[in-house]
Design an enzyme around this catalytic site. Structure first.
Site, mmCIF file in Angstrom:
data_model
loop_
_atom_site.group_PDB
_atom_site.id
_atom_site.type_symbol
_atom_site.label_atom_id
_atom_site.label_comp_id
_atom_site.label_asym_id
_atom_site.label_seq_id
_atom_site.Cartn_x
_atom_site.Cartn_y
_atom_site.Cartn_z
ATOM 1 N N ARG A 93 -116.431 -130.350 23.458
ATOM 2 C CA ARG A 93 -115.984 -130.381 21.822
ATOM 3 C C ARG A 93 -117.207 -130.884 21.090
ATOM 4 O O ARG A 93 -117.242 -130.706 20.165
ATOM 5 C CB ARG A 93 -114.833 -131.333 21.791
ATOM 6 C CG ARG A 93 -114.462 -131.752 20.722
ATOM 7 C CD ARG A 93 -113.274 -132.369 20.312
ATOM 8 N NE ARG A 93 -112.557 -133.027 19.027
ATOM 9 C CZ ARG A 93 -111.519 -133.380 18.728
ATOM 10 N NH1 ARG A 93 -110.927 -133.827 19.489
ATOM 11 N NH2 ARG A 93 -111.591 -133.729 17.501
ATOM 12 N N ASN A 147 -105.509 -125.909 22.267
ATOM 13 C CA ASN A 147 -105.865 -125.327 21.124
ATOM 14 C C ASN A 147 -106.754 -124.369 21.443
ATOM 15 O O ASN A 147 -107.510 -124.429 22.556
ATOM 16 C CB ASN A 147 -106.760 -126.585 20.197
ATOM 17 C CG ASN A 147 -105.486 -127.246 19.216
ATOM 18 O OD1 ASN A 147 -104.672 -126.368 18.651
ATOM 19 N ND2 ASN A 147 -105.448 -128.547 19.180
ATOM 20 N N ASP A 170 -98.561 -129.567 16.637
ATOM 21 C CA ASP A 170 -98.003 -130.913 15.969
ATOM 22 C C ASP A 170 -98.331 -131.451 14.657
ATOM 23 O O ASP A 170 -97.805 -132.410 14.138
ATOM 24 C CB ASP A 170 -98.125 -132.046 16.918
ATOM 25 C CG ASP A 170 -99.458 -132.698 17.127
ATOM 26 O OD1 ASP A 170 -100.524 -131.865 16.648
ATOM 27 O OD2 ASP A 170 -99.749 -133.538 17.933
ATOM 28 N N HIS A 200 -102.816 -124.367 11.619
ATOM 29 C CA HIS A 200 -104.050 -125.323 10.543
ATOM 30 C C HIS A 200 -104.383 -124.555 9.450
ATOM 31 O O HIS A 200 -105.311 -124.714 8.868
ATOM 32 C CB HIS A 200 -105.226 -125.475 11.671
ATOM 33 C CG HIS A 200 -104.968 -126.205 12.599
ATOM 34 N ND1 HIS A 200 -105.940 -126.694 13.646
ATOM 35 C CD2 HIS A 200 -103.864 -126.991 13.339
ATOM 36 C CE1 HIS A 200 -105.546 -127.759 14.445
ATOM 37 N NE2 HIS A 200 -104.099 -127.789 14.205
ATOM 38 N N TYR A 264 -105.806 -129.248 7.325
ATOM 39 C CA TYR A 264 -107.026 -128.704 8.024
ATOM 40 C C TYR A 264 -107.374 -127.371 7.069
ATOM 41 O O TYR A 264 -108.636 -126.949 7.058
ATOM 42 C CB TYR A 264 -106.490 -127.713 9.072
ATOM 43 C CG TYR A 264 -106.420 -128.588 10.460
ATOM 44 C CD1 TYR A 264 -107.516 -128.870 11.033
ATOM 45 C CD2 TYR A 264 -105.304 -129.330 10.666
ATOM 46 C CE1 TYR A 264 -107.413 -129.596 12.102
ATOM 47 C CE2 TYR A 264 -105.159 -130.056 11.910
ATOM 48 C CZ TYR A 264 -106.147 -130.324 12.603
ATOM 49 O OH TYR A 264 -106.385 -131.006 13.767
ATOM 50 N N ARG A 284 -116.178 -136.273 15.550
ATOM 51 C CA ARG A 284 -114.970 -136.976 15.973
ATOM 52 C C ARG A 284 -114.647 -136.968 17.574
ATOM 53 O O ARG A 284 -114.056 -137.662 17.958
ATOM 54 C CB ARG A 284 -113.782 -135.682 15.502
ATOM 55 C CG ARG A 284 -112.457 -136.145 15.828
ATOM 56 C CD ARG A 284 -111.749 -137.271 15.677
ATOM 57 N NE ARG A 284 -110.287 -137.362 16.170
ATOM 58 C CZ ARG A 284 -109.520 -138.753 16.007
ATOM 59 N NH1 ARG A 284 -110.245 -139.726 15.900
ATOM 60 N NH2 ARG A 284 -108.455 -138.473 16.688
#
Length: 441
Positions: A93, A147, A170, A200, A264, A284
């Site tokens: 990520r 995801n 969510d 999103h 998003y 993040r």
């Protein structure tokens, strides 16, 4: 009521203890005979599994519990698989976020090039779990919130069209909880909403209470001034990146004040702003690794060392409550109204029937029944057609091993300024993902 048997795929996730605790706390409405954890990384699952075993023994010793890396043991004789896998973990990520930023493009785990990279990793992982279920528990439902949900949903539509999978997210649930706070209502379940879009990537067009009273004007007045930044104690404790996201909803809303936007959308509509306000050295992913990752594993080891979970608690977010609501709706045919990612098939009248859209559905033991949202305006339709084309190209690139189509997908993303930038990012992402992506030619 029949007692259900659950396997949680992604047993080593930091979200798993919260889901296990939530399941144990909801036995009255969703009785459980067994919970199993499955992960292919034993060293990561071990502390989570051992802590959950102690927690369940103290909360509800009647629930049979185990954790394993053996697919046959995990997926045999289950009613539901709750899946939240992250192929490549947070190390990848971090690459998804930092590589695009190096080229002046939004670095985000589900949007733009980062989301495309993550999608290429997630597709085989989700398909593998679906195949395990088909082999060992063919009647089981897979409730998937791995995801990037939009790309995963398109891949399962194309490659496993008959599978019993429901893809969920969510984020709309979290935003609806903010709506309830703004309105002074006890719960988002006091709301009835109409919403359409992609995962999103969507808009609320109607929010009423259970009596049908229109609540949109009050929400719109608030969002025009403050976005979704409702100043509660909970909001103050959110990470700075989330506080900024909720505040930025004010500017996203300004583009179409007749609706309320998914947060998003800021990455697509204000990409220059997002890049300018990002730290390319601390994204993040770094924030999560320094907080939730560290905290959950430390708490798990503390519980193991003490031999008790008394006096401790794992946070159960919106995803945990939502997935239990969904499981209840399927198991007991409740026909609850929920936002899910489903094939369009006319739910949005002027949009492609084979697009995976996010719309309200009535959920029962046969799965979701999408509600019709009618026709949508040119602005939203244009944005959605561009984004759904990106998602379809990513899946085609995965299936065909096509460099060309993945380059096209990157170029078509609204977050990327040109084909040359898209290619430079793609080449860097290929190098970073050699362990995970199919070979492209």
């Amino acid at each position: 009521m029949k007692k259900q048997r659950i396997v949680i795929a992604g047993g080593g996730s930091t979200y798993t203890p919260g889901i296990v605790a939530m399941l144990a706390d909801n036995m009255e409405r969703f009785p459980i005979a067994e919970i199993k954890l499955y992960d292919d990384l034993a060293e990561r699952q071990e502390p989570i599994g051992a802590a959950c075993e102690i927690l369940l023994r103290e909360k509800n010793p009647d629930i049979q519990f185990s954790y394993t890396t053996d697919p046959e043991e995990a997926f045999t004789n289950v009613d539901f698989c709750m899946a939240h896998i992250r192929v490549g973990l947070y190390a990848m990520r971090e690459q998804d976020e930092k590589i695009p930023l190096k080229h002046g493009v939004v670095g985000q785990e589900t949007c733009g090039p980062g989301g495309i990279a993550y999608g290429m990793r997630s597709i085989p992982g989700v398909l593998e779990i679906l195949d395990y279920l088909e082999t060992y528990s063919p009647d089981a439902w897979m409730l998937n919130y791995s995801n990037p949900a939009a790309i995963v949903a398109e891949a399962t539509r194309r490659l496993r069209p008959d599978s019993k999978i429901i893809n969920i997210c969510d984020m709309p649930i979290a935003i609806e909880s903010i709506f309830a706070d703004i309105l002074g209502l006890p719960s988002r379940k006091d709301l009835v909403v109409r919403y359409y879009g992609l995962n999103h990537f969507g808009w609320w067009t109607s929010v009423t209470d259970q009596a049908g009273n229109n609540l949109m004007p009050r929400l719109q007045e608030f969002v025009a001034k403050d976005g979704y930044a409702f100043e509660t104690e909970d909001f103050q404790h959110k990470h700075p990146s989330w506080q900024a996201t909720f505040k930025k909803a004010k500017d996203v809303y300004a583009l179409d004040p007749k609706t309320l936007p998914n947060t998003y959308l800021k990455y697509y509509l204000y990409p220059d702003y997002e890049v300018a306000h990002s730290n390319p050295n601390f994204t993040r992913a770094n924030e999560v690794m320094a907080t939730r990752e560290k905290d959950v594993f430390n708490l798990s080891r503390e519980i193991i060392a003490k031999g008790t979970a008394v006096g401790t608690s794992f946070h159960a977010g919106a995803h945990a409550t939502f997935i239990i609501d969904l499981a209840c709706a399927i198991a007991f045919n409740t026909k609850e109204r929920m936002l899910l990612i489903v094939p369009n098939n006319g739910a949005i009248e002027n949009f492609g029937k084979d697009a995976m859209v996010e719309v309200p559905c009535l959920v029962g033991n046969q799965g979701p029944e999408p509600l019709t949202m009618g026709t949508i305006p040119t602005f939203q339709k244009g944005l959605m057609e561009q984004q759904v084309a990106v998602e379809k190209l990513v899946v085609e690139a995965y299936i065909e091993g096509s460099y060309q189509k993945l380059w096209q997908a990157m170029t078509l993303s609204k977050t990327v300024p040109s084909a040359s930038v898209a290619q430079a990012i793609l080449d860097d992402l290929i190098e970073a993902n050699r362990e995970f992506w199919p070979e492209l030619s």
